[in-house]
Scaffold this active site. Structure first.
Site, mmCIF file in Angstrom:
data_model
loop_
_atom_site.group_PDB
_atom_site.id
_atom_site.type_symbol
_atom_site.label_atom_id
_atom_site.label_comp_id
_atom_site.label_asym_id
_atom_site.label_seq_id
_atom_site.Cartn_x
_atom_site.Cartn_y
_atom_site.Cartn_z
ATOM 1 N N PHE A 23 12.121 -1.801 -30.038
ATOM 2 C CA PHE A 23 12.763 -2.193 -31.309
ATOM 3 C C PHE A 23 14.095 -1.475 -31.552
ATOM 4 C CE2 PHE A 23 8.104 -2.135 -31.796
ATOM 5 C CZ PHE A 23 7.885 -3.499 -31.804
ATOM 6 N N GLY A 25 16.896 -2.328 -29.851
ATOM 7 C CA GLY A 25 18.008 -3.234 -29.572
ATOM 8 C C GLY A 25 18.525 -3.187 -28.141
ATOM 9 N N THR A 27 17.549 -4.927 -25.428
ATOM 10 C CA THR A 27 17.749 -6.255 -24.828
ATOM 11 C C THR A 27 18.906 -6.974 -25.496
ATOM 12 O OG1 THR A 27 15.429 -6.398 -24.181
ATOM 13 C CG2 THR A 27 16.640 -8.466 -24.321
ATOM 14 N N ASP A 92 16.421 -6.427 -17.018
ATOM 15 C CA ASP A 92 15.742 -6.056 -18.267
ATOM 16 C C ASP A 92 14.375 -5.450 -17.951
ATOM 17 O OD1 ASP A 92 15.605 -5.751 -20.998
ATOM 18 O OD2 ASP A 92 14.862 -7.787 -21.376
ATOM 19 N N GLU A 93 13.840 -4.664 -18.878
ATOM 20 C CA GLU A 93 12.513 -4.043 -18.723
ATOM 21 C C GLU A 93 12.414 -3.281 -17.402
ATOM 22 O OE1 GLU A 93 10.569 -3.980 -21.207
ATOM 23 O OE2 GLU A 93 10.674 -5.880 -22.325
ATOM 24 N N GLN A 95 11.838 -0.366 -16.621
ATOM 25 C CA GLN A 95 10.777 0.633 -16.449
ATOM 26 C C GLN A 95 9.564 0.079 -15.722
ATOM 27 O OE1 GLN A 95 11.479 -0.780 -19.404
ATOM 28 N NE2 GLN A 95 9.549 -1.623 -20.159
ATOM 29 N N CYS A 152 9.434 7.057 -41.999
ATOM 30 C CA CYS A 152 10.329 7.874 -42.828
ATOM 31 C C CYS A 152 11.775 7.385 -42.876
ATOM 32 C CB CYS A 152 10.278 9.327 -42.367
ATOM 33 S SG CYS A 152 11.176 9.620 -40.837
ATOM 34 N N CYS A 181 10.143 8.261 -35.357
ATOM 35 C CA CYS A 181 10.928 9.435 -35.006
ATOM 36 C C CYS A 181 10.008 10.493 -34.391
ATOM 37 C CB CYS A 181 11.640 9.992 -36.239
ATOM 38 S SG CYS A 181 10.544 10.837 -37.387
HETATM 39 ZN ZN ZN Z 1 9.796 9.399 -39.034
#
Ligand code: ZN
Length: 189
Positions: A23, A25, A27, A92-93, A95, A152, A181
Site C-alpha cells: 500500500f 504505491g 506498483t 513487479d513483485e 521479492q 496512528c 509504522c
Molecule cells: Zn503507527
C-alpha cells in the site's frame, strides 16, 4: 530518487529499485515510469512472477487499478528469453523471485538496458526480504515508498499481517494486510 529523462545516463544501462511495504504505491510508481518510457517511444517489457494471480493474470495492476500489459513468468531466467530487443525492463513483485534475479538484472543493465524493479523490502515480520536487499545494493537509483500507518497516521514502512500464518508468502490484498509504522507493527502469532 528517480532518474529523469534529462539526467538519464548515456550509452549505458542501469538499475532502479522501487521498494517499500504494501500500500505504499510501488506498483503505481513502476507503472508511471514505464508509461513515460512508452511515451518516449522506447521498447518496454514488463514482467511479473506467476505467484501473484490477484485481479488479472497478464497485467500488472496496482491497488488503485492502474494497469499495464505484462508477461507472466515462472522463473527469473525466463526474462532473458524475452528481453533481447527491449530498452526498458520493468519487473513487479520482484521479492517473489529467487536470488538469481540479481545477476539477471545486472546482466540486463550491463547490456545497456534500463531495469526498473518494484517489490517488498521487508516481509510481514519486518525482516529484509531477499532478493530486494541485494538489488538495492547493486542499483544506481533507489526509491523507498512509504504508506500511511492505519493506526496512528505516521509514515509506514511495515506490512502488518492481520491473519495468523507463519508462511513467508501469503498472497492477498486489503483483507489480509495493512500498512503500519514501526511503533504500531507487531508480529502475529
Ligand atoms: Zn503507527
Amino acid at each position: 530518487m528517480e532518474v529523469t529523462q534529462q539526467q538519464a545516463p548515456q550509452n549505458t544501462g542501469w538499475i532502479e529499485v522501487v521498494a517499500g511495504c504494501m500500500f505504499s504505491g510501488k506498483t503505481e510508481e513502476l507503472i508511471r515510469r514505464l508509461r513515460r518510457a512508452q511515451i518516449a517511444r522506447q521498447k518496454v517489457l514488463i514482467f511479473k512472477p506467476r505467484i501473484d494471480n490477484r485481479y488479472s493474470s497478464n497485467q500488472i495492476v496496482s491497488h488503485n487499478t492502474q494497469s499495464l500489459e505484462s508477461i507472466v513468468i515462472d522463473k527469473a531466467e525466463d526474462i532473458l528469453l524475452h528481453a533481447k530487443d527491449a530498452q526498458v525492463i520493468g519487473i513487479d513483485e520482484v521479492q517473489f523471485f529467487d536470488m538469481s534475479i540479481v545477476g539477471i538484472c545486472n546482466k540486463l543493465a550491463d547490456e545497456g538496458k534500463r531495469v526498473i524493479v518494484a517489490g517488498l523490502d521487508q516481509d510481514y515480520r519486518g525482516v529484509p526480504f531477499e532478493p530486494v536487499p541485494q538489488l538495492l545494493s547493486v542499483a544506481e537509483y533507489i526509491t523507498k515508498t512509504l504508506a500511511i500507518c492505519v493506526v496512528c497516521g505516521n509514515p509506514a514502512d511495515r506490512t502488518q499481517r492481520k491473519i495468523a500464518n507463519a508462511d513467508r508468502v501469503v498472497v492477498g490484498a486489503a483483507d489480509s494486510y495493512e500498512a503500519r509504522c514501526r511503533k504500531c507493527h507487531y508480529i502475529p502469532d
